[in-house]
Every structure is written in structure tokens, then in C-alpha cells.
Design a protein around this motif. Structure first.
Motif: not given
Length: 111
Positions: A45-48, A90-95
Motif C-alpha cells: 500500500a505504500r507509495a512507491v 502496474k507501474v503507471v497505476g502505482r506511480s
């Protein structure tokens, strides 16, 4: 600001590209295989973008130390192989910064 540049020409990134690996844990699991310990990674859940370089490298070392098919994580040995496996969505979704970067690249490519 350099002459002729605009504010959307500047992009901030995570501290190291390994932060993006945390956005696609499944690719890490598949790549490292037997012995990979996802529980050693920072909470999902932490922001990458908020995880420090030292924490990312430490977590990758701990999570891969017992892997049976590959050595523990090493930037030179593994980073670009892993980067090629990452799911961009996934990267774009989390960053948020990765999303902004990709969106701006797409705009420039269509121009």
C-alpha cells in the motif's frame, strides 16, 4: 529553465528504477522463483515514490537472499532484465510521476 523548454518537459522520477519493481510484485516473484520472500518488501500500500533508495535495495536483498534459481538481487545482474518484465500499466497505476511521464511522451509522439 532552458530557452524553448516548457514545464511539461521536466519530469521527476523515483529515487531509483528499482522502486518501480515494487509496483509489479508478480514479475519479481516469477523472475526470482522459489525462495522469493515477498513479505520482505515494503508494504504494497505504500507509495512507491516515497520509498528510499536504501530501503528498496535492502528489501530486494532480503526478499531474494534465499532464492534457489537466481542469486540475491544485484543491480548489474538483474535490473534491466527485471525492467523488461515489468507491466507498465502496474507501474503507471502505482506511480503518479511515471503516469505523467508516459502521458507527456504520448502527447509528444502524437504531435
Amino acid at each position: 529553465m532552458p530557452r524553448g523548454s516548457k514545464s511539461d518537459d521536466c519530469h521527476l522520477m523515483v529515487e531509483v528504477m528499482e522502486n518501480w519493481f515494487l509496483a509489479d510484485r508478480n514479475s519479481l516473484k516469477v523472475f526470482f522463483g522459489i525462495g522469493f520472500k515477498e513479505s520482505q518488501l515494503p508494504a504494497a500500500a505504500r507509495a512507491v515514490e516515497q520509498i528510499t533508495k536504501a530501503e528498496v535495495y535492502g528489501a530486494l536483498q532480503k526478499s531474494t537472499a534465499a532464492c534457489k534459481t537466481k542469486a540475491a538481487y544485484g543491480k548489474g545482474e538483474h535490473s534491466f532484465k527485471l525492467l523488461a518484465l515489468m507491466d507498465p500499466s502496474k507501474v503507471v497505476g502505482r506511480s503518479p510521476w511515471a503516469k505523467r511521464f508516459i502521458d507527456e511522451l504520448k502527447k509528444k509522439m502524437d504531435a
